[in-house]
Design a protein around this motif. Sequence first.
Motif, PDB file in Angstrom:
ATOM      1  N   LEU A  25      -2.140  14.000  -3.060  1.00 21.87           N
ATOM      2  CA  LEU A  25      -2.733  12.948  -2.241  1.00 21.87           C
ATOM      3  C   LEU A  25      -3.562  12.011  -3.100  1.00 21.87           C
ATOM      4  N   GLY A  26      -3.436  10.716  -2.804  1.00 18.29           N
ATOM      5  CA  GLY A  26      -4.208   9.738  -3.543  1.00 18.29           C
ATOM      6  C   GLY A  26      -4.397   8.462  -2.757  1.00 18.29           C
ATOM      7  N   LEU A  27      -5.430   7.729  -3.100  1.00 14.81           N
ATOM      8  CA  LEU A  27      -5.768   6.469  -2.457  1.00 14.81           C
ATOM      9  C   LEU A  27      -5.291   5.315  -3.330  1.00 14.81           C
ATOM     10  N   VAL A  28      -4.671   4.308  -2.694  1.00 15.30           N
ATOM     11  CA  VAL A  28      -4.195   3.130  -3.416  1.00 15.30           C
ATOM     12  C   VAL A  28      -4.669   1.863  -2.704  1.00 15.30           C
ATOM     13  N   SER A  29      -4.759   0.790  -3.468  1.00 20.09           N
ATOM     14  CA  SER A  29      -5.109  -0.508  -2.904  1.00 20.09           C
ATOM     15  C   SER A  29      -3.980  -0.977  -1.993  1.00 20.09           C
ATOM     16  N   PRO A  30      -4.299  -1.651  -0.886  1.00 17.28           N
ATOM     17  CA  PRO A  30      -3.243  -2.118   0.016  1.00 17.28           C
ATOM     18  C   PRO A  30      -2.522  -3.367  -0.482  1.00 17.28           C
ATOM     19  N   ASP A  31      -3.003  -3.992  -1.553  1.00 19.61           N
ATOM     20  CA  ASP A  31      -2.429  -5.260  -1.989  1.00 19.61           C
ATOM     21  C   ASP A  31      -1.681  -5.167  -3.316  1.00 19.61           C
ATOM     22  N   LEU A  32      -1.161  -4.001  -3.641  1.00 16.30           N
ATOM     23  CA  LEU A  32      -0.426  -3.831  -4.897  1.00 16.30           C
ATOM     24  C   LEU A  32       0.938  -4.503  -4.806  1.00 16.30           C
ATOM     25  N   ASP A  33       1.382  -5.043  -5.915  1.00 13.50           N
ATOM     26  CA  ASP A  33       2.703  -5.676  -5.986  1.00 13.50           C
ATOM     27  C   ASP A  33       3.707  -4.603  -6.416  1.00 13.50           C
TER      28      ASP A  33
END
Length: 156
Positions: free
Chosen positions: A118-126
């Motif tokens: 499990l990990g958190l990512v930015s919602p605006d990644l290309d």
Amino acid sequence: MTISDRLRASLALSPPNGLLSGDILEGSTDPHRAAAVLVAITDRPDPGVLLTTRRDDMRLHAGQVAFPGGRLDAGEDAAAAALREAWEEIGLPPTAVSLWGAADEYRTITGFAVTPILGLVSPDLDLAPHEDEVADLFEVPLSFLLSSANQQRMSG
């Protein structure tokens, strides 16, 4: 409470009544191939989960909706494999993932022992799906996935 804290708390829930925690092969002694998937949760007020649709011409799991992931390479742990596979499949840079840890191993009827990372990512990644492996990349609201109204126990 931060979004990270809220997400971690919501993911600690046990499966709803009538659902299994995984496709466990009860009593099986067959060795399973080690694999890992990345459960990439988007850091937004209403978080989502990144999923892929595998290409229809894939040798294994053709056309399935899946988390980015795959087999562990020699000398690799589950977190490294999940990050590598996410990079290869959807172009998610490993440095863009804030890892939280691993969930319980999931033994599948197709012979894999899958460790969800499990990990958190930015919602605006290309992000860009790999054309040889991924037919589509999409985000599903986490609240939809966790709602018992959207879960069914089925056998094929």
